[in-house]
Write an enzyme that holds these catalytic residues in place. Structure first.
Site, PDB file in Angstrom:
ATOM      1  N   ARG A   1      10.432  -1.292  11.657  1.00  0.00           N
ATOM      2  CA  ARG A   1       9.679  -0.476  12.528  1.00  0.00           C
ATOM      3  C   ARG A   1       9.489  -1.935  13.535  1.00  0.00           C
ATOM      4  O   ARG A   1       9.811  -3.350  13.493  1.00  0.00           O
ATOM      5  CB  ARG A   1       8.077  -0.489  11.185  1.00  0.00           C
ATOM      6  CG  ARG A   1       7.939   0.836  11.512  1.00  0.00           C
ATOM      7  CD  ARG A   1       6.708   0.902   9.813  1.00  0.00           C
ATOM      8  NE  ARG A   1       5.731  -0.147  10.091  1.00  0.00           N
ATOM      9  CZ  ARG A   1       4.571  -0.413   9.373  1.00  0.00           C
ATOM     10  NH1 ARG A   1       4.174   0.485   8.263  1.00  0.00           N
ATOM     11  NH2 ARG A   1       3.498  -0.973   9.583  1.00  0.00           N
TER      12      ARG A   1
ATOM     13  N   LYS B   1       0.888  -1.352  -0.064  1.00  0.00           N
ATOM     14  CA  LYS B   1       0.175  -0.116  -0.088  1.00  0.00           C
ATOM     15  C   LYS B   1       0.705   1.857   0.143  1.00  0.00           C
ATOM     16  O   LYS B   1       0.431   2.132  -0.773  1.00  0.00           O
ATOM     17  CB  LYS B   1      -1.176  -0.286   1.245  1.00  0.00           C
ATOM     18  CG  LYS B   1      -1.539  -1.072   1.263  1.00  0.00           C
ATOM     19  CD  LYS B   1      -2.703  -1.204   2.662  1.00  0.00           C
ATOM     20  CE  LYS B   1      -1.700  -1.503   3.869  1.00  0.00           C
ATOM     21  NZ  LYS B   1      -1.254  -2.307   4.128  1.00  0.00           N
TER      22      LYS B   1
ATOM     23  N   ARG C   1      -0.845  -9.185  12.956  1.00  0.00           N
ATOM     24  CA  ARG C   1      -1.218  -8.637  12.402  1.00  0.00           C
ATOM     25  C   ARG C   1      -2.042  -8.831  11.163  1.00  0.00           C
ATOM     26  O   ARG C   1      -3.250  -8.367  10.370  1.00  0.00           O
ATOM     27  CB  ARG C   1      -0.464  -6.969  11.492  1.00  0.00           C
ATOM     28  CG  ARG C   1       0.580  -6.358  12.655  1.00  0.00           C
ATOM     29  CD  ARG C   1       1.871  -5.187  12.440  1.00  0.00           C
ATOM     30  NE  ARG C   1       1.472  -5.270  11.152  1.00  0.00           N
ATOM     31  CZ  ARG C   1       2.982  -4.882  10.584  1.00  0.00           C
ATOM     32  NH1 ARG C   1       3.484  -4.914  10.801  1.00  0.00           N
ATOM     33  NH2 ARG C   1       2.682  -4.384   9.136  1.00  0.00           N
TER      34      ARG C   1
ATOM     35  N   ARG D   1     -10.833   0.320   7.965  1.00  0.00           N
ATOM     36  CA  ARG D   1     -10.339  -0.939   8.457  1.00  0.00           C
ATOM     37  C   ARG D   1     -11.041  -1.575   8.319  1.00  0.00           C
ATOM     38  O   ARG D   1     -10.257  -2.729   8.723  1.00  0.00           O
ATOM     39  CB  ARG D   1      -9.064  -0.867   9.105  1.00  0.00           C
ATOM     40  CG  ARG D   1      -7.603  -0.774   8.198  1.00  0.00           C
ATOM     41  CD  ARG D   1      -6.531  -1.072   9.319  1.00  0.00           C
ATOM     42  NE  ARG D   1      -5.564  -0.370   8.520  1.00  0.00           N
ATOM     43  CZ  ARG D   1      -4.367  -1.058   8.714  1.00  0.00           C
ATOM     44  NH1 ARG D   1      -4.226  -1.945   8.665  1.00  0.00           N
ATOM     45  NH2 ARG D   1      -3.429   0.118   8.395  1.00  0.00           N
TER      46      ARG D   1
ATOM     47  N   ARG E   1      11.923  -5.144   5.121  1.00  0.00           N
ATOM     48  CA  ARG E   1      10.975  -3.906   4.895  1.00  0.00           C
ATOM     49  C   ARG E   1      11.990  -2.950   5.396  1.00  0.00           C
ATOM     50  O   ARG E   1      12.539  -2.890   6.662  1.00  0.00           O
ATOM     51  CB  ARG E   1       9.400  -3.784   4.760  1.00  0.00           C
ATOM     52  CG  ARG E   1       9.610  -1.896   4.947  1.00  0.00           C
ATOM     53  CD  ARG E   1       7.817  -1.736   4.672  1.00  0.00           C
ATOM     54  NE  ARG E   1       7.658  -2.585   6.094  1.00  0.00           N
ATOM     55  CZ  ARG E   1       6.230  -2.444   6.348  1.00  0.00           C
ATOM     56  NH1 ARG E   1       5.477  -1.992   5.562  1.00  0.00           N
ATOM     57  NH2 ARG E   1       5.655  -3.083   7.730  1.00  0.00           N
TER      58      ARG E   1
HETATM   59  P1  AP5 Z   1       4.974  -1.462   2.019  1.00  0.00           P
HETATM   60  O1  AP5 Z   1       4.511  -1.111   0.542  1.00  0.00           O
HETATM   61  O2  AP5 Z   1       5.606  -1.107   2.702  1.00  0.00           O
HETATM   62  O3  AP5 Z   1       3.505  -2.219   3.107  1.00  0.00           O
HETATM   63  P2  AP5 Z   1       1.878  -1.518   3.216  1.00  0.00           P
HETATM   64  O4  AP5 Z   1       0.828  -2.030   2.695  1.00  0.00           O
HETATM   65  O5  AP5 Z   1       2.690  -0.062   3.347  1.00  0.00           O
HETATM   66  O6  AP5 Z   1       2.312  -2.370   4.933  1.00  0.00           O
HETATM   67  P3  AP5 Z   1       1.895  -2.038   5.821  1.00  0.00           P
HETATM   68  O7  AP5 Z   1       3.018  -2.763   7.742  1.00  0.00           O
HETATM   69  O8  AP5 Z   1       2.925  -0.666   6.064  1.00  0.00           O
HETATM   70  O9  AP5 Z   1       0.386  -2.072   6.002  1.00  0.00           O
HETATM   71  P4  AP5 Z   1       0.322  -2.008   8.083  1.00  0.00           P
HETATM   72  O10 AP5 Z   1      -1.470  -1.973   6.932  1.00  0.00           O
HETATM   73  O11 AP5 Z   1      -0.378  -3.873   8.551  1.00  0.00           O
HETATM   74  O12 AP5 Z   1       0.206  -1.149   8.703  1.00  0.00           O
HETATM   75  P5  AP5 Z   1       0.291   0.540   8.894  1.00  0.00           P
HETATM   76  O13 AP5 Z   1       1.363   0.977   9.506  1.00  0.00           O
HETATM   77  O14 AP5 Z   1      -0.667   1.239   7.824  1.00  0.00           O
HETATM   78  O15 AP5 Z   1       5.400  -2.950   1.499  1.00  0.00           O
HETATM   79  C1  AP5 Z   1       5.783  -3.700   2.519  1.00  0.00           C
HETATM   80  C2  AP5 Z   1       8.077  -4.061   2.248  1.00  0.00           C
HETATM   81  O16 AP5 Z   1       7.519  -4.796   1.036  1.00  0.00           O
HETATM   82  C3  AP5 Z   1       8.355  -3.837   1.646  1.00  0.00           C
HETATM   83  O17 AP5 Z   1       9.335  -3.330   1.767  1.00  0.00           O
HETATM   84  C4  AP5 Z   1       8.317  -2.825  -0.112  1.00  0.00           C
HETATM   85  O18 AP5 Z   1       9.815  -2.213  -0.957  1.00  0.00           O
HETATM   86  C5  AP5 Z   1       8.238  -4.472  -0.587  1.00  0.00           C
HETATM   87  N1  AP5 Z   1       7.321  -4.293  -2.027  1.00  0.00           N
HETATM   88  C6  AP5 Z   1       6.226  -4.041  -1.459  1.00  0.00           C
HETATM   89  N2  AP5 Z   1       5.862  -4.238  -3.077  1.00  0.00           N
HETATM   90  C7  AP5 Z   1       6.531  -4.333  -3.836  1.00  0.00           C
HETATM   91  C8  AP5 Z   1       6.151  -6.022  -4.843  1.00  0.00           C
HETATM   92  N3  AP5 Z   1       5.378  -5.206  -4.920  1.00  0.00           N
HETATM   93  N4  AP5 Z   1       7.580  -7.146  -5.139  1.00  0.00           N
HETATM   94  C9  AP5 Z   1       8.575  -7.298  -3.827  1.00  0.00           C
HETATM   95  N5  AP5 Z   1       8.458  -6.838  -2.671  1.00  0.00           N
HETATM   96  C10 AP5 Z   1       7.710  -5.698  -2.487  1.00  0.00           C
HETATM   97  O19 AP5 Z   1      -0.557   0.515   9.911  1.00  0.00           O
HETATM   98  C11 AP5 Z   1      -0.114   0.266  11.089  1.00  0.00           C
HETATM   99  C12 AP5 Z   1      -0.740  -0.126  12.758  1.00  0.00           C
HETATM  100  O20 AP5 Z   1      -1.377   1.137  13.096  1.00  0.00           O
HETATM  101  C13 AP5 Z   1      -1.863  -1.080  12.146  1.00  0.00           C
HETATM  102  O21 AP5 Z   1      -1.448  -2.527  13.249  1.00  0.00           O
HETATM  103  C14 AP5 Z   1      -2.858  -0.614  13.120  1.00  0.00           C
HETATM  104  O22 AP5 Z   1      -2.139  -0.381  14.763  1.00  0.00           O
HETATM  105  C15 AP5 Z   1      -2.410   1.270  13.223  1.00  0.00           C
HETATM  106  N6  AP5 Z   1      -3.284   1.043  12.359  1.00  0.00           N
HETATM  107  C16 AP5 Z   1      -3.164   1.918  11.438  1.00  0.00           C
HETATM  108  N7  AP5 Z   1      -4.665   2.045  10.435  1.00  0.00           N
HETATM  109  C17 AP5 Z   1      -4.906   1.959  11.437  1.00  0.00           C
HETATM  110  C18 AP5 Z   1      -7.164   2.291  10.969  1.00  0.00           C
HETATM  111  N8  AP5 Z   1      -7.507   2.311   9.925  1.00  0.00           N
HETATM  112  N9  AP5 Z   1      -7.477   1.947  11.899  1.00  0.00           N
HETATM  113  C19 AP5 Z   1      -7.220   1.084  13.039  1.00  0.00           C
HETATM  114  N10 AP5 Z   1      -5.485   0.732  13.625  1.00  0.00           N
HETATM  115  C20 AP5 Z   1      -4.926   1.472  12.573  1.00  0.00           C
HETATM  116 MG    MG Z   2       1.561   1.137   4.815  1.00  0.00          MG
END
Ligand code: AP5
Ligand code: MG
Ligand code: ZN
Length: 218
Positions: free
Chosen positions: A162, A13, A173, A90, A129
């Site tokens: 992270r 994402k 997660r 979410r 990552r």
């Molecule tokens: P990356 O692009 O970083 O993936 P991402 O989908 O952004 O993953 P996140 O870990 O950020 O998602 P998340 O939903 O768990 O965390 P968030 O910060 O939103 O890619 C991952 C890796 O793969 C990178 O190294 C990249 O280079 C590589 N990659 C990407 N695409 C690739 C490809 N095609 N091929 C190969 N490699 C690739 O949320 C964190 C926490 O915050 C949650 O757990 C929750 O506690 C809280 N939170 C956030 N939003 C909410 C909400 N709406 N409601 C309640 N709690 C929330």
């Molecule tokens: Mg992210």
């Protein structure tokens, strides 16, 4: 163009959102990034959020919805080219609240994109990552290595792992995603708003599919 970008942890994402920001001048709204920033600044929201994020659980809907509402209130006027919601909504409660915000602030969601991907691939993505502390750009030690180890290509900032990237938190997660966020996919599917994209492709091919989807929405 206003977009919702959905998908399990590590689906890409953030990676895809950054590409859309660069090419189309959209604003990325990542609730995960907002929580991490709030935590770094030790605000009230940051202190509450840390309690949930570090165990891989969702921050309660009321806290999350309030933060997003505030964000729109303060920043919507500057989002001239539109926005990408990265990781919000979410839950169905959040999706309903977003519909309320859209009516209240007068915007419309043009596309709901879901990055589909096998959980086994996600583990490798998340353990490799590295994230820039300064600008938030993500790298991967195998799939997208930075030119200099530990240093961001974009801004020279320090790269870090992270706090929720350890094995236990990643597992939590993924569980949280299956239980609480997957039902939202059915919700958008039922409303005929969802576009599924294969997130297991290369970053470039995923991006091509996203652009194809957006072309069709114009
Ligand atoms: P990356 O692009 O970083 O993936 P991402 O989908 O952004 O993953 P996140 O870990 O950020 O998602 P998340 O939903 O768990 O965390 P968030 O910060 O939103 O890619 C991952 C890796 O793969 C990178 O190294 C990249 O280079 C590589 N990659 C990407 N695409 C690739 C490809 N095609 N091929 C190969 N490699 C690739 O949320 C964190 C926490 O915050 C949650 O757990 C929750 O506690 C809280 N939170 C956030 N939003 C909410 C909400 N709406 N409601 C309640 N709690 C929330
Ligand atoms: Mg992210
Ligand atoms: Zn950087």
């Amino acid at each position: 163009m206003n977009i919702i970008l959905m998908g399990p942890p590590g689906a890409g994402k953030g990676t895809q959102a950054k590409k859309l920001v660069e090419e189309f001048g959209l604003t990325q709204i990542s609730t995960g990034d907002l929580f991490r920033k709030a935590h770094a600044e030790q605000t009230d929201i940051g202190i509450i959020a840390d309690y949930f994020t570090k165990f891989g659980r969702l921050v309660p809907d009321d806290v999350t919805n309030e933060m997003v509402t505030e964000y729109f209130k303060n920043n919507l006027k500057d989002m001239k080219n539109g926005f990408i919601l990265d990781g919000y909504p979410r839950t169905i409660v959040q999706a309903r609240e977003l519909e309320f915000m859209a009516a209240h602030f007068g915007f419309k969601i043009d596309a709901v994109i879901n990055l589909e991907i096998d959980p086994e691939i996600l583990k490798a993505r998340l353990s490799g990552r590295r994230t820039c502390r300064q600008c938030g750009t993500t790298f991967h030690i195998v799939y997208k290595p930075p030119r200099i180890e530990g240093v961001c290509d974009v801004c020279g900032g320090e790269l870090y792992q992270r706090a929720d990237e350890n094995e236990e938190a990643v597992k939590a997660r993924l569980d949280t995603y299956l239980k609480q966020t997957k039902p939202l996919i059915d919700y958008y599917q039922m409303k005929k708003e969802l576009t599924n994209i294969n997130g297991a492709q290369t970053m470039e091919d995923v991006y091509k599919d996203i652009k194809k989807c957006l072309e069709g929405k114009k």
